[in-house]
Write a protein that holds these residues in place. Structure first.
Motif, PDB file in Angstrom:
ATOM      1  N   UNK A 100     -15.147   5.112  -5.677  1.00  0.00           N
ATOM      2  CA  UNK A 100     -13.829   4.878  -6.258  1.00  0.00           C
ATOM      3  C   UNK A 100     -12.975   4.053  -5.296  1.00  0.00           C
ATOM      4  N   UNK A 101     -12.044   3.271  -5.863  1.00  0.00           N
ATOM      5  CA  UNK A 101     -11.210   2.426  -5.040  1.00  0.00           C
ATOM      6  C   UNK A 101     -10.249   3.259  -4.212  1.00  0.00           C
ATOM      7  N   UNK A 102      -9.967   2.780  -3.004  1.00  0.00           N
ATOM      8  CA  UNK A 102      -9.052   3.479  -2.120  1.00  0.00           C
ATOM      9  C   UNK A 102      -7.637   3.429  -2.688  1.00  0.00           C
ATOM     10  N   UNK A 127      -8.890   7.665   0.482  1.00  0.00           N
ATOM     11  CA  UNK A 127      -9.555   7.809  -0.819  1.00  0.00           C
ATOM     12  C   UNK A 127      -8.701   8.597  -1.808  1.00  0.00           C
ATOM     13  N   UNK A 128      -8.973   8.450  -3.102  1.00  0.00           N
ATOM     14  CA  UNK A 128      -8.229   9.215  -4.108  1.00  0.00           C
ATOM     15  C   UNK A 128      -8.364  10.721  -3.872  1.00  0.00           C
ATOM     16  N   UNK A 187      -3.223  -9.694   8.802  1.00  0.00           N
ATOM     17  CA  UNK A 187      -3.949  -8.708   8.031  1.00  0.00           C
ATOM     18  C   UNK A 187      -3.244  -8.380   6.730  1.00  0.00           C
ATOM     19  N   UNK A 188      -3.721  -7.335   6.078  1.00  0.00           N
ATOM     20  CA  UNK A 188      -3.175  -6.991   4.772  1.00  0.00           C
ATOM     21  C   UNK A 188      -3.261  -5.491   4.531  1.00  0.00           C
ATOM     22  N   UNK A 189      -2.511  -5.052   3.540  1.00  0.00           N
ATOM     23  CA  UNK A 189      -2.545  -3.654   3.108  1.00  0.00           C
ATOM     24  C   UNK A 189      -2.402  -3.644   1.592  1.00  0.00           C
ATOM     25  N   UNK A 208      -2.267  -2.839  -5.241  1.00  0.00           N
ATOM     26  CA  UNK A 208      -1.318  -3.946  -5.127  1.00  0.00           C
ATOM     27  C   UNK A 208      -1.076  -4.286  -3.666  1.00  0.00           C
ATOM     28  N   UNK A 209      -0.992  -5.574  -3.358  1.00  0.00           N
ATOM     29  CA  UNK A 209      -0.649  -5.987  -2.003  1.00  0.00           C
ATOM     30  C   UNK A 209       0.697  -5.375  -1.616  1.00  0.00           C
TER      31      UNK A 209
END
Length: 302
Positions: A1-3, A28-29, A59-61, A66-67
């Motif tokens: 699953x997506x973080x 994680x969810x 970097x990014x978060x 969503x960004x």
């Protein structure tokens, strides 16, 4: 699953100082994710980047897909955010503050808000400026939980609170958000040891480890080796053996990569004169103290 929350080489510099340095992290969810480290380790800066309060240097978060730099009212409506540094409108009463927050969250539940007011014993007619720190935290939590968020972000929220009050607030969060992920930044291990499902440790802006709490406590063991006679400490000990100490016939160290089958054989191979080898699990506090004896930015091997 997506973080629920993910950073990729997240970096935040203030002039020449890297408050966060190349951070790669995944929440994680459904996790109760504790972000730990000493004061100044980069916990609050990481959260402020995630909440779009600070724009990362590099970097990014991503938060809820969503960004972080693009988080707007729609995305923030799914997040409950409580910070010890958050400024509250002191002239508002508790009741007016909750009414002020209500239109910001389409999923706001008035029944839930009223239940939180009763559970926290909040004085709805008193101004926020006249409340104790504990009561102000309760008011922020009521506003953060009443809309049933998908992600709850808590930045050092419980510091200085009475232990019983802290336990009450933690219990209420866990009870009311069974499907939400919780990101809790704290240097107080008493807040997190009993309930965190995941732990990450920052030191000077760098991540030393991030893993499930159960796996972390399983791989860290305090080991004691009893020799047949006093001997000097070997020079070629594995890097995963932390804080080695020798006293007479006793050798003590922390094994940060314990394996129930392989580790006893490895220890006896290094100490062929061992008469006895014992090991025991460690508290989270003891694990982090052992980590502090390593190089400041060295990632702990598994």
């Amino acid at each position: 699953m997506n973080a629920v929350l993910q950073t990729e080489n997240l970096t935040m510099r203030f002039r020449r100082v890297a408050a966060v340095d190349g951070l790669n992290l995944e929440v994680p969810p459904g996790a109760i994710f504790a972000l730990t480290g000493a004061n100044g380790a980069g916990k609050t800066t990481t959260i402020q980047c995630a909440m779009n309060i600070l724009r990362p240097t590099a970097g990014r978060c991503r938060v809820l897909g969503t960004e972080s730099t693009r988080l707007g009212p729609r995305e923030l409506a799914s997040i409950g955010y409580v910070s010890e540094n958050r400024q509250l409108p002191g002239g508002m009463t508790v009741g007016r503050f909750l009414a002020f927050c209500r239109p910001m969250y389409p999923s706001w539940d008035d029944t839930e808000a009223q239940a939180l007011v009763r559970q926290y014993d909040l004085p709805v007619d008193r101004p926020l400026s006249g409340l104790s720190r504990g009561m102000r935290v309760k008011a922020m939590l009521a506003a953060a939980l009443a809309h049933r968020p998908r992600l709850i972000v808590l930045d050092e929220p419980f510091g200085g609170l009475d232990v019983l009050v802290r336990e009450q607030l933690i219990e209420s969060i866990l009870e009311r958000t069974p499907d939400a992920a919780v990101l809790l930044a704290s240097h107080d291990l008493a807040e997190i040891e009993s309930f965190a499902t995941h732990v990450a440790y920052l030191n000077q802006g760098r991540l030393l480890f991030s893993e499930e709490t159960s796996a972390l406590t399983a791989r860290f063991q305090e080991v004691e080796v009893t020799l047949d006679e006093p001997r000097s400490m070997p020079l070629d000990l594995p890097k995963t053996w932390l804080r080695p100490q020798g006293s007479g016939k006793l050798i003590r160290f922390v094994d940060s990569s314990w394996h129930v089958e392989a580790s006893p054989d490895l220890i006896r191979g290094r100490f062929p004169a061992a008469q006895d080898v014992t090991h025991q699990g460690m508290s989270l506090r003891s694990i982090l103290l052992a980590m502090a004896s390593t190089a400041p930015t060295e990632q702990i091997s598994r």
